[in-house]
Scaffold this active site. Structure first.
Site, short mmCIF file in Angstrom:
data_model
loop_
_atom_site.label_atom_id
_atom_site.label_comp_id
_atom_site.label_asym_id
_atom_site.label_seq_id
_atom_site.Cartn_x
_atom_site.Cartn_y
_atom_site.Cartn_z
N LEU A 213 4.71 2.55 -16.69
CA LEU A 213 4.95 3.74 -15.88
C LEU A 213 6.29 3.67 -15.19
CD1 LEU A 213 1.46 4.20 -14.20
CD2 LEU A 213 2.62 5.87 -15.62
N THR B 289 8.02 3.37 -12.03
CA THR B 289 7.81 2.98 -10.64
C THR B 289 9.15 2.49 -10.10
OG1 THR B 289 7.29 0.66 -11.10
CG2 THR B 289 5.44 2.22 -11.14
N LEU C 101 1.90 -6.29 -4.41
CA LEU C 101 3.25 -6.47 -3.86
C LEU C 101 4.28 -6.42 -4.98
CD1 LEU C 101 2.83 -9.34 -1.23
CD2 LEU C 101 2.74 -6.88 -0.88
N GLU D 61 8.31 -1.37 5.07
CA GLU D 61 9.06 -0.13 4.90
C GLU D 61 10.02 0.10 6.06
OE1 GLU D 61 9.12 1.49 2.22
OE2 GLU D 61 7.32 0.82 1.17
N TYR E 207 9.74 -8.63 -21.77
CA TYR E 207 8.65 -8.68 -20.79
C TYR E 207 7.75 -9.90 -20.98
CZ TYR E 207 5.82 -6.96 -17.02
OH TYR E 207 5.19 -6.87 -15.79
N SER F 72 3.39 2.52 -2.08
CA SER F 72 3.94 3.18 -3.27
C SER F 72 3.23 2.65 -4.51
CB SER F 72 5.46 2.95 -3.39
OG SER F 72 5.72 1.57 -3.63
N ALA G 58 0.79 -1.24 0.00
CA ALA G 58 0.00 0.00 0.00
C ALA G 58 0.82 1.28 0.00
CB ALA G 58 -0.92 0.00 1.22
#
Length: 400
Positions: free
Chosen positions: A276, A278, A141, A76, A238, A51, A49
């Site tokens: 994106l 990340t 995750l 974290e 990928y 990032s 939850a």
């Protein structure tokens, strides 16, 4: 002390607490003005939850119309005498602060999502704060390894490699603003299996089984996990590689979970998102040039989305408030629809044909790419005074 961005290759070694706060507030402001989520879930569990898509989903569901209460699980690191701690730590802190200002429940469980103790904590939190049931479970995750059950100290470790071929492509060194040509050897069967164990659907299904057994699934409960497919140009590294095998396993898991949740009039979906920047995606060799070209084209076409735009659109126009949920032939929810539009891909391919080590900063959106990476860690926000000294004792008091 003054907190500066420290980058090693594609890894951020520092995070700015009040830059992370600015990022949270910016995303909240966006979803409040966006088309709102109607008939959304009220009690949401987000695994991962702090990032990326998990955090964006949490913000969208809390502030973007659904007014959801949330339990967020993340692994974290807090601040200490040795360092500033991770961006996700501060994202948890400031998300909770903003959610509670609006009367929402926001529970942060900082722990290993693979550990049985964490599952026990989650079940207890659902009992305490959600009257024992959840309406939506988001599995987000992003990790490179997963403990092997009943084998202390042993891990499955994922690899990012092609399968059955050697692939040459470019990576970006964000520390030195360099283009690095890389060659990736083919993965072994064992490496592919390990990657499926870490990034496939097994743990997602295990979590849902745990919640079913604990009678924590509400009537109509849905679950989603995030995936990527990409255009053909990205397939060698990928979809046709180890990551693709793991994602296909994730897609198959969504079907088995869909059958299990049918008993609750619920459903399970793998959600295919757009490419994106990340913390995870910058590690994928050969994907970065594609991202530079895609960002340039989609910004020029005024259809670029970040994580928060993707998640608000997902919940407002695809998953909730609709007569039926739109899926493709494989039962996937496609949030990469704008990315894969033929006119977008044609322009992306034209840029990629010309892109090389000499011009990638000019013809691709390198500045946007790097700034988005910095913002993941609380840097690059105009409204934050980065020259200001931050008292360590002040940030040590910030707990999620």
């Amino acid at each position: 002390m003054r907190i500066e961005p420290i980058i090693q290759g594609v890894v951020a070694r520092s995070a700015h607490p009040f830059g992370c706060e600015a990022a949270i507030k910016k995303q909240i402001a966006f979803v409040k003005k966006a088309p709102q989520i109607s008939q959304g879930p009220k009690r949401v569990l987000i695994l991962g939850a702090s990032s990326g898509f998990g955090l964006a989903a949490r913000i969208a569901l809390t502030f973007g119309g659904a007014q959801a209460d949330t339990i967020g699980v993340s692994f974290e690191r807090g601040p200490s005498e040795k360092g500033t701690g991770s961006a996700g730590w501060y994202n948890n802190v400031f998300f909770k602060r903003e959610a509670e200002k609006e009367g929402r429940i926001a529970i942060n469980i900082v722990g290993d999502a693979f550990a049985s103790e964490t599952r026990t904590q989650v079940i207890e939190a659902i009992e305490t704060y959600f009257e024992g049931e959840v309406d939506l479970v988001i599995y987000s995750l992003a990790t490179g390894m997963r403990p092997i059950p009943n084998q202390p100290g042993e891990f499955w470790r994922s690899v990012i490699k092609p399968f059955g071929q050697t692939v040459t492509g470019a990576s970006l060194d964000l520390e030195h603003d360099r283009w690095i040509d890389t060659t990736l050897e083919s993965a072994t069967e064992e490496e592919a299996l390990h990657t499926i164990k870490v990034m496939g659907g097994e743990d997602w299904e295990s979590w849902i089984d745990t919640l079913i057994n604990a009678e924590s699934i509400a009537q109509g409960c849905q679950t989603i996990a995030f995936s990527y497919v990409g255009p053909e140009i990205t397939h060698p590294i990928y979809l046709d590689g180890t990551l693709g095998r793991a994602k296909i396993d994730l897609h198959q898991t969504s079907h088995s979970l869909n059958l299990k949740l049918a008993n609750f009039d619920g459903a399970a979906y793998a959600t295919v998102c757009k490419a994106l920047v990340t913390k995870a995606s910058v590690f994928i060799p050969a994907l970065s040039p594609y991202l530079l070209a895609l960002y340039r084209v989609m910004k020029d076409e005024k259809c670029h989305e970040g994580c928060i735009e993707q998640m608000q659109r997902l919940f407002a126009t695809k998953l909730y408030g609709q007569d039926h949920i739109s899926v493709d032939g494989e039962r996937l929810v496609r949030m990469d629809d704008w990315e894969l539009a033929p006119h977008i891909q044609n322009k992306v391919n034209q840029i990629l044909e010309e892109m090389d080590a000499n011009n990638f900063q000019v013809i691709g959106d390198y500045q946007g790419f790097k700034n988005e990476f910095l913002q993941l860690n609380g840097f690059g926000f105009d409204e934050v005074d980065y020259s200001q000294d931050i008292d360590l004792q002040t940030i040590l008091k910030l707990t999620p």
